[in-house]
Scaffold this motif. Structure first.
Motif, PDB file in Angstrom:
ATOM      1  N   GLN A  21       0.865  -1.168   0.000  1.00 42.72           N
ATOM      2  CA  GLN A  21       0.000   0.000   0.000  1.00 42.72           C
ATOM      3  C   GLN A  21       0.911   1.229   0.000  1.00 42.72           C
ATOM      4  OE1 GLN A  21      -2.795   0.036   3.211  1.00 42.72           O
ATOM      5  NE2 GLN A  21      -4.295   1.131   1.972  1.00 42.72           N
ATOM      6  N   ARG A  22       0.821   2.008  -1.075  1.00 42.48           N
ATOM      7  CA  ARG A  22       1.685   3.179  -1.244  1.00 42.48           C
ATOM      8  C   ARG A  22       1.642   4.111  -0.044  1.00 42.48           C
ATOM      9  NH1 ARG A  22       1.029   7.124  -5.573  1.00 42.48           N
ATOM     10  NH2 ARG A  22      -0.990   7.248  -4.580  1.00 42.48           N
ATOM     11  N   ASN A  23       0.441   4.461   0.409  1.00 39.83           N
ATOM     12  CA  ASN A  23       0.310   5.441   1.490  1.00 39.83           C
ATOM     13  C   ASN A  23       0.983   4.963   2.771  1.00 39.83           C
ATOM     14  OD1 ASN A  23      -1.091   7.066  -0.275  1.00 39.83           O
ATOM     15  ND2 ASN A  23      -3.101   6.552   0.547  1.00 39.83           N
ATOM     16  N   GLU A  24       0.759   3.700   3.116  1.00 40.86           N
ATOM     17  CA  GLU A  24       1.385   3.158   4.332  1.00 40.86           C
ATOM     18  C   GLU A  24       2.899   3.152   4.220  1.00 40.86           C
ATOM     19  OE1 GLU A  24      -0.140  -0.716   5.228  1.00 40.86           O
ATOM     20  OE2 GLU A  24      -2.182   0.009   5.556  1.00 40.86           O
ATOM     21  N   MET A  25       3.401   2.698   3.075  1.00 40.81           N
ATOM     22  CA  MET A  25       4.843   2.635   2.877  1.00 40.81           C
ATOM     23  C   MET A  25       5.449   4.045   2.920  1.00 40.81           C
ATOM     24  SD  MET A  25       6.953   0.808  -0.156  1.00 40.81           S
ATOM     25  CE  MET A  25       8.401  -0.078   0.350  1.00 40.81           C
ATOM     26  N   ALA A  26       4.798   4.978   2.255  1.00 40.59           N
ATOM     27  CA  ALA A  26       5.291   6.361   2.243  1.00 40.59           C
ATOM     28  C   ALA A  26       5.325   6.942   3.648  1.00 40.59           C
ATOM     29  CB  ALA A  26       4.423   7.212   1.327  1.00 40.59           C
ATOM     30  N   GLN A  27       4.267   6.673   4.411  1.00 39.31           N
ATOM     31  CA  GLN A  27       4.201   7.191   5.778  1.00 39.31           C
ATOM     32  C   GLN A  27       5.323   6.594   6.635  1.00 39.31           C
ATOM     33  OE1 GLN A  27       0.532   6.343   7.876  1.00 39.31           O
ATOM     34  NE2 GLN A  27       0.613   8.340   8.890  1.00 39.31           N
ATOM     35  N   SER A  28       5.571   5.302   6.495  1.00 38.54           N
ATOM     36  CA  SER A  28       6.616   4.674   7.313  1.00 38.54           C
ATOM     37  C   SER A  28       8.014   5.131   6.914  1.00 38.54           C
ATOM     38  CB  SER A  28       6.519   3.144   7.233  1.00 38.54           C
ATOM     39  OG  SER A  28       6.896   2.686   5.959  1.00 38.54           O
ATOM     40  N   LEU A  29       8.189   5.560   5.652  1.00 37.79           N
ATOM     41  CA  LEU A  29       9.502   6.024   5.192  1.00 37.79           C
ATOM     42  C   LEU A  29       9.648   7.539   5.263  1.00 37.79           C
ATOM     43  CD1 LEU A  29       9.927   3.710   2.068  1.00 37.79           C
ATOM     44  CD2 LEU A  29      11.131   3.535   4.251  1.00 37.79           C
ATOM     45  N   GLY A  30       8.562   8.227   5.571  1.00 36.66           N
ATOM     46  CA  GLY A  30       8.617   9.680   5.673  1.00 36.66           C
ATOM     47  C   GLY A  30       8.745  10.371   4.327  1.00 36.66           C
ATOM     48  N   CYS A  31       8.028   9.847   3.340  1.00 38.04           N
ATOM     49  CA  CYS A  31       8.056  10.467   2.015  1.00 38.04           C
ATOM     50  C   CYS A  31       6.629  10.559   1.489  1.00 38.04           C
ATOM     51  CB  CYS A  31       8.946   9.661   1.061  1.00 38.04           C
ATOM     52  SG  CYS A  31       8.346   7.998   0.691  1.00 38.04           S
ATOM     53  N   VAL A  32       6.483  11.061   0.275  1.00 31.01           N
ATOM     54  CA  VAL A  32       5.154  11.159  -0.320  1.00 31.01           C
ATOM     55  C   VAL A  32       4.880   9.917  -1.169  1.00 31.01           C
ATOM     56  CG1 VAL A  32       5.079  13.677  -0.295  1.00 31.01           C
ATOM     57  CG2 VAL A  32       6.062  12.498  -2.262  1.00 31.01           C
ATOM     58  N   PRO A  33       3.617   9.527  -1.309  1.00 32.73           N
ATOM     59  CA  PRO A  33       3.276   8.328  -2.092  1.00 32.73           C
ATOM     60  C   PRO A  33       3.794   8.366  -3.532  1.00 32.73           C
ATOM     61  CG  PRO A  33       1.396   8.997  -0.790  1.00 32.73           C
ATOM     62  CD  PRO A  33       2.429  10.082  -0.648  1.00 32.73           C
ATOM     63  N   SER A  34       3.897   9.556  -4.097  1.00 33.71           N
ATOM     64  CA  SER A  34       4.379   9.642  -5.483  1.00 33.71           C
ATOM     65  C   SER A  34       5.826   9.165  -5.613  1.00 33.71           C
ATOM     66  CB  SER A  34       4.234  11.067  -6.020  1.00 33.71           C
ATOM     67  OG  SER A  34       5.019  11.964  -5.275  1.00 33.71           O
TER      68      SER A  34
END
Length: 149
Positions: free
Chosen positions: A24-37
């Protein structure tokens, strides 16, 4: 670089999951501190068909993406690239294909270097820039056919 970290994490997750991964892009982005794009960019640039991956995008649920590492036999691999090349191929695309073939032990690193030099814009310089992609595709396809057993 963040894109390298994202790619390594996805590769590690693919290894742990046996070659197929739903993320899931949003979850991964949140855990890495970046944006989903940024996650999308890494997936579309590094997990491509020419590198042996299938991508399925699923709408809803925060942007679910399924990544599958294709396991193919040598001749299947070669035919996949043969058809993917089409009538014209740019040098950077050919290099990506060659890297994938070498990474998957279809050709040696030395063979990849030899073929990349044969397909380079410098080697094809007598041909017009528009014609190089066409000629590069023909040469590459003949090389792939010669590698089949």
């Amino acid at each position: 670089m963040l894109t390298d970290q994202i790619a390594k994490l996805i590769e590690q997750m693919l290894e742990e999951s046996g070659g197929a991964l739903d993320l899931q892009r949003n979850e991964m982005a949140q855990s890495l501190g970046c944006v989903p794009s940024q996650i999308s960019y890494v997936i579309t640039s590094r997990f491509t068909p020419e590198r042996g991956y299938l991508i399925e995008s699923r709408r809803g649920g925060g942007g679910r993406i399924r990544i599958i590492r294709k396991q193919m036999h040598k001749n299947e691999y070669l035919m996949h690239f043969f058809h993917a090349i089409g009538n014209k191929i740019e040098e950077r695309e050919a290099l990506a294909y060659l890297k994938n073939l070498a990474d998957n032990d279809i050709i040696t690193d030395r063979e990849a270097i030899i073929v990349s030099n044969a397909l380079s814009s410098a080697a094809l310089s007598p041909v017009t820039p528009d014609g190089r992609g066409l000629l590069r595709a023909q040469i590459f396809k003949h090389i792939l056919l010669s590698l089949m057993q």
